[in-house]
Motif scaffolding. Structure first.
Motif, PDB file in Angstrom:
ATOM      1  N   ILE A 204       0.832  -1.203   0.000  1.00  0.00           N
ATOM      2  CA  ILE A 204       0.000   0.000   0.000  1.00  0.00           C
ATOM      3  C   ILE A 204       0.871   1.259   0.000  1.00  0.00           C
ATOM      4  N   ALA A 205       1.952   1.224   0.770  1.00  0.00           N
ATOM      5  CA  ALA A 205       2.874   2.362   0.815  1.00  0.00           C
ATOM      6  C   ALA A 205       3.538   2.571  -0.549  1.00  0.00           C
ATOM      7  N   GLU A 206       3.912   1.468  -1.217  1.00  0.00           N
ATOM      8  CA  GLU A 206       4.506   1.575  -2.550  1.00  0.00           C
ATOM      9  C   GLU A 206       3.487   2.161  -3.540  1.00  0.00           C
ATOM     10  N   ALA A 207       2.229   1.764  -3.393  1.00  0.00           N
ATOM     11  CA  ALA A 207       1.187   2.284  -4.279  1.00  0.00           C
ATOM     12  C   ALA A 207       1.024   3.788  -4.084  1.00  0.00           C
ATOM     13  N   GLU A 208       1.013   4.222  -2.838  1.00  0.00           N
ATOM     14  CA  GLU A 208       0.891   5.658  -2.550  1.00  0.00           C
ATOM     15  C   GLU A 208       2.053   6.430  -3.172  1.00  0.00           C
ATOM     16  N   SER A 209       3.254   5.886  -3.019  1.00  0.00           N
ATOM     17  CA  SER A 209       4.439   6.536  -3.567  1.00  0.00           C
ATOM     18  C   SER A 209       4.395   6.588  -5.090  1.00  0.00           C
ATOM     19  N   PHE A 210       3.960   5.484  -5.706  1.00  0.00           N
ATOM     20  CA  PHE A 210       3.897   5.425  -7.163  1.00  0.00           C
ATOM     21  C   PHE A 210       2.866   6.399  -7.700  1.00  0.00           C
ATOM     22  N   ILE A 211       1.713   6.470  -7.044  1.00  0.00           N
ATOM     23  CA  ILE A 211       0.668   7.409  -7.477  1.00  0.00           C
ATOM     24  C   ILE A 211       1.192   8.841  -7.417  1.00  0.00           C
ATOM     25  N   ALA A 212       1.914   9.149  -6.350  1.00  0.00           N
ATOM     26  CA  ALA A 212       2.470  10.499  -6.206  1.00  0.00           C
ATOM     27  C   ALA A 212       3.458  10.805  -7.335  1.00  0.00           C
TER      28      ALA A 212
END
Length: 218
Positions: A204-212
């Motif tokens: 989930i943290a990787e997804a947040e970072s990727f979206i950003a």
């Protein structure tokens, strides 16, 4: 945009067939101003949300399993029914996570292929080099994302298997004595769920970072 993106693939696939539906979908969305980058951000967000949901369902199933211990026989049927329902919700949530990750992979392939092809259209060496560097950085970040997502996905099945075993066993052995004998299994399930939750939180943290990163078009 999310509601539109979820409905259009089905309509296009029904019209054109599965083999060409994704390509046609991306082309159709491009014509209305929704690019692959936008779709990818949307799908990564949907995969993130699905993992958040699945994390909650697995924790709920564990809570229900834990609640079976120390109860009187007269209350066990209700507790079992709640455990069985929680397990089924976990199965459904896991399936949704897999579907969402597959959708992310599909659009990533289309996005990166288009990006690489368009590099050849540049006449400015400087702009081409800059775009190529951004592509390489995005691919690297995407690889971390998909690796984390697949790791969390792979962790789900052993947990589901363990929970299914408990549900099946309790279905035919619904008494306090049999449940007391599952304390060793409880510790194993607790450990597996704990590792799953940790993997999901990392994903989930990787997804947040990727979206950003991908959401920043500058």
């Amino acid at each position: 945009m999310s509601s539109l993106l979820l409905r259009l693939p089905l309509l296009i696939c029904l019209l054109l067939g599965l083999s060409a539906c994704q390509s046609a979908y991306y082309s159709a969305m491009e014509k209305v101003g929704v690019h692959k980058r936008d779709i990818m951000v949307d799908r990564v967000g949907a995969a993130r949300d699905a993992q958040e949901e699945a994390k909650g369902e697995f924790k709920s199933a564990l809570d229900r399993f834990q609640s079976m211990f120390g109860k009187k026989d007269s209350t066990l049927q209700k507790q079992y029914d709640q455990l069985s329902a929680a397990f089924e919700d976990s199965e459904d949530a896991a399936e949704e996570v897999s579907k969402r990750i597959d959708a992310v992979e599909d659009v990533s392939e289309a996005l990166f292929e288009e990006w690489e092809e368009e590099l050849e259209l540049y006449t400015s060496p400087k702009l081409k080099q800059d775009s190529a560097a951004k592509l390489a950085a995005t691919k690297k970040k995407y690889q971390r994302l998909i690796t984390a997502m697949r790791a969390a996905e792979n962790r789900m099945q052993p947990v589901l298997n363990a929970l299914r075993d408990q549900v099946l066993y309790l279905k035919h052995n619904l008494n306090a004595s049999a449940i007391d004998g599952l304390k060793g299994e409880l510790r194993s399930v607790e450990s597996n769920v704990s590792r799953l939750v940790a993997d999901m939180e990392k994903s989930i943290a990787e997804a947040e970072s990727f979206i950003a990163t991908l959401g920043d078009k500058g």
